[in-house]
Design an enzyme around this catalytic site. Structure first.
Site, short mmCIF file in Angstrom:
data_model
loop_
_atom_site.label_atom_id
_atom_site.label_comp_id
_atom_site.label_asym_id
_atom_site.label_seq_id
_atom_site.Cartn_x
_atom_site.Cartn_y
_atom_site.Cartn_z
N CYS A 150 35.91 41.57 33.02
CA CYS A 150 35.66 42.92 33.32
C CYS A 150 36.41 43.61 32.41
CB CYS A 150 36.00 43.42 34.74
SG CYS A 150 37.58 43.27 35.25
N ASP A 365 30.71 50.57 35.39
CA ASP A 365 31.17 49.68 35.88
C ASP A 365 30.42 48.32 35.43
OD1 ASP A 365 32.34 47.57 37.84
OD2 ASP A 365 31.84 48.85 39.45
N HIS A 367 31.05 45.30 36.56
CA HIS A 367 30.99 44.32 37.98
C HIS A 367 29.58 44.23 38.37
CE1 HIS A 367 35.13 45.41 37.56
NE2 HIS A 367 35.42 44.13 38.00
#
Length: 499
Positions: A150, A365, A367
Site C-alpha cells: 500500500c 485508498d 486497498h
C-alpha cells in the site's frame, strides 16, 4: 445453519430447540397461550441474531482465507464520505489548491459545483493492489502486492500526479475518451518487468533492496521517498541514452527535464535545488552567458531552470499519534499551488491525501484489488482501453479525521521554475503553529576538522582560565561528533521530532 438455543420451559426444564421456523413452531407448543406472542418475538430475534452471527463468521472466514477480500473490505471501513451538512450554506472542499463550494441546496449552481469536484477528483490517478501480475524477481515470486504494497501504491499515486502536472493537461484523464498521452502515462505504472514500466511494483521492489527492503515487506514514507528518487533518476538516465526513442523521452516531453530531491527531516536546502535545477554552463567560453544570467548583476532576472523540481519531504509530527497543533498548518500546506499531496495514513495502512474539508482530509485508498495487465495487454500500445482505464480512477470521495492520521508523512511539492519555488518558500515561512518545514540556504557542514580542534585544545591546555575543553567523543558545546561522509539512505525511517 441450524444451532440450538437453551430454553427454559414452563415446567422449569431446560430444552434445546432450534430457532429455525420449524423449531419456533415446535417450541411454542410448550408455552401457555398467554406467553406465545412474547415468546415468538423472542425466538424471531434469536433467529435474526443467529443469521447475523453466521454472516459475520462467514465474512471473516472468507477474509481470513482470501487477503484480497480483506483489502477490499478495509477500503470501505469507518472513514466518512463527503459531509455537506444539513443546512443549505455552502462549505469549502479543497482538492489540492482548488476550492469547491459544496452545499445541499437543490440548485443548478450547487449541482454543477459538486459535479466539478467529482470530475476533477476522478482525474487523479488511482493506483491500487494488483493480482496475477508477472512474478516479481525470485526468490520472492510474488504475483500480488495485496497486504504489503500500500505504501508503494501511495508513492506511485503522488508520482503520477506530479507527472501529470509536469507533462501538461493532455496527460490528464478525461472520461469518455482516453488520450494517447494518458495511456502512455499509465503504462509507466503497469506491473510488469518491461522497459517502459519505469514505476512498476517490480522496479520499486528491485530498487527497495538498495535500502534493505525485500518484496513483501512494508515501507515507511522515508524509504519509499528514496526509492522514488532513484526511479526518477533511472528514468532520466534512460532518456539520456535512448537515442530518440519516443516512449523514453516523454519524461521531459522535449521541453523541461524533471529532477527529484528528498529533503531530510523537513529541511529544504536551496543549495541542493540550485545544483539540481539551474542551467549548467559547459565551459569557460560561456562566461558571458553566465554574466548575462547572473541575478546579482541583473536583479530583475530569475535564474533559468533546465529541470523542474519534484520535492518529497518526510516529516514526523508526533510519537504514537499526530500532534493536533500541526493539523491546521498541514491542511494549509495541502492548499499550496505547488503541493501534489501527502503519503502516509495509519500504521500499516497507507493512504494518499489530496485535499481537505475543515479538519477532515480527502484521500485515495490503494486497498482495493484489481487484475494486473496480462503479458498480451502489456504488449498492446492501446492498453489500457476505455474499460480497463476505469480501474485507474476513482470517483468516491472519502475523508479521514486529521487526528487519526499517522504522524509519519511525506509531503510532495512540484515547482516548474525558480519563481514558483520562491513563492513556496514564502508560504512555508508564513505557516501558523509549530514549524515542521523549513528552508535553509546551505546544508549544515558536519565535517569535523581535527586539526583545528587539536590546535584549540592545545591552546586551552596552556591557559588556566578554567574553561573545559570538548571531551573525547564529543564536538563543540558537548554535541556528539558526526562521522564523515555517512550515507544515511540505507537506514530505516528515522525522523526528528520538531518542536
Amino acid at each position: 445453519m441450524r444451532k440450538s438455543q437453551p430454553y427454559i420451559g414452563t415446567t422449569g426444564m431446560t430444552k434445546h430447540v432450534s430457532t429455525s421456523a420449524d423449531g419456533r413452531t415446535e417450541i411454542l407448543k410448550y408455552a401457555g397461550s398467554e406467553n406465545k406472542e412474547q415468546l415468538n418475538k423472542r425466538l424471531v430475534g434469536l433467529a435474526s441474531r443467529e443469521n447475523n452471527l453466521s454472516w459475520l463468521y462467514n465474512t471473516f472466514y472468507i477474509a481470513k482465507t482470501n487477503m484480497e477480500g480483506l483489502a477490499n473490505a478495509l477500503s470501505t471501513l469507518s472513514h466518512s464520505a463527503l459531509q455537506i451538512g444539513s443546512t443549505q450554506d455552502a462549505c469549502s472542499v479543497f482538492l489540492f489548491s482548488k476550492e469547491y463550494k459544496v452545499s445541499s441546496a437543490d440548485t443548478a449552481e450547487a449541482q454543477d459545483e459538486a459535479k466539478k469536484l467529482e470530475k476533477d477528483f476522478n482525474q487523479v490517478v488511482w493506483l491500487t493492489y494488483r493480482r496475477n501480475f508477472i512474478p516479481i524477481q525470485p526468490p520472492s515470486g510474488y504475483t500480488s502486492d495485496t497486504g504489503w504494497g500500500c505504501m508503494l501504491r501511495s508513492a506511485q499515486m503522488i508520482m503520477a500526479e506530479t507527472l501529470q502536472k509536469h507533462l501538461g493537461t493532455a496527460w490528464r484523464f478525461e472520461s469518455g475518451a482516453v488520450s494517447c498521452e494518458h495511456k502512455t502515462l499509465l503504462r509507466w505504472f503497469i506491473d510488469a518487468p518491461k522497459v517502459f514500466s519505469f514505476y512498476s511494483i517490480h522496479r520499486m521492489a528491485e530498487f527497495g533492496r538498495r535500502y534493505g527492503k525485500k518484496a513483501g515487506e512494508w515501507y515507511g514514507p522515508t524509504t519509499v521517498a528514496w526509492v522514488l528518487r532513484d526511479l526518477v533518476e533511472a528514468h532520466r538516465s534512460l532518456e539520456r541514452n535512448s537515442k530518440g526513442e519516443d516512449h523514453l523521452l516523454l519524461l521531459s516531453n522535449g521541453v523541461q527535464d524533471l529532477t527529484m530531491l528528498v529533503a531530510d527531516n523537513g529541511t529544504i536546502c536551496v543549495e541542493d535545488i540550485k545544483d539540481a535545477c539551474e542551467e549548467k554552463l559547459e565551459s569557460s567560453s560561456d562566461a558571458r552567458a553566465e554574466e548575462a544570467n547572473d541575478p546579482l548583476l541583473h536583479p530583475g532576472l530569475d535564474p533559468v531552470w533546465t529541470s523542474a523540481l519534484f520535492l518529497l519531504v518526510p516529516v514526523r509530527l508526533g510519537l504514537q499519534k499526530i500532534n493536533p497543533d500541526y493539523l491546521k498548518a498541514l491542511s494549509s500546506v495541502l492548499k499550496f499551488p505547488q503541493c501534489v499531496g501527502m503519503i502516509g495514513g495509519s500504521p500499516a495502512h497507507s493512504l494518499y491525501f489530496v485535499g481537505s474539508q475543515d479538519s477532515q482530509f480527502l484521500y485515495l485508498d490503494p486497498h482495493t484489488v484489481h487484475d494486473a495487465a496480462t503479458d498480451t495487454e502489456c504488449g498492446d500500445p492501446r492498453f489500457p482501453d476505455e474499460t480497463t482505464v476505469t480501474t485507474y480512477h476513482c470517483s468516491s470521495l472519502k475523508f479521514v479525521p486529521g487526528q487519526d492520521i499517522d504522524p509519519s508523512l511525506a509531503i510532495g511539492f512540484y515547482c516548474k521554475s525558480v519563481k514558483e519555488f520562491i513563492d513556496l518558500r514564502g508560504r512555508i515561512g508564513q505557516l501558523a503553529g509549530p514549524p515542521f518545514l523549513s528552508v535553509v540556504d546551505k546544508r549544515p557542514n558536519y565535517e569535523y576538522d581535527f586539526d583545528i580542534e587539536n590546535e584549540r585544545n592545545s591552546s586551552d591546555d596552556d591557559s588556566d582560565d578554567g574553561l573545559v575543553t570538548a571531551s573525547e567523543g564529543e564536538g563543540e558545546k558537548g554535541e556528539p561528533k558526526r562521522k564523515k561522509n555517512v550515507n544515511t539512505t540505507n537506514l530505516e525511517d528515522e525522523f526528528v521530532l520538531l518542536p
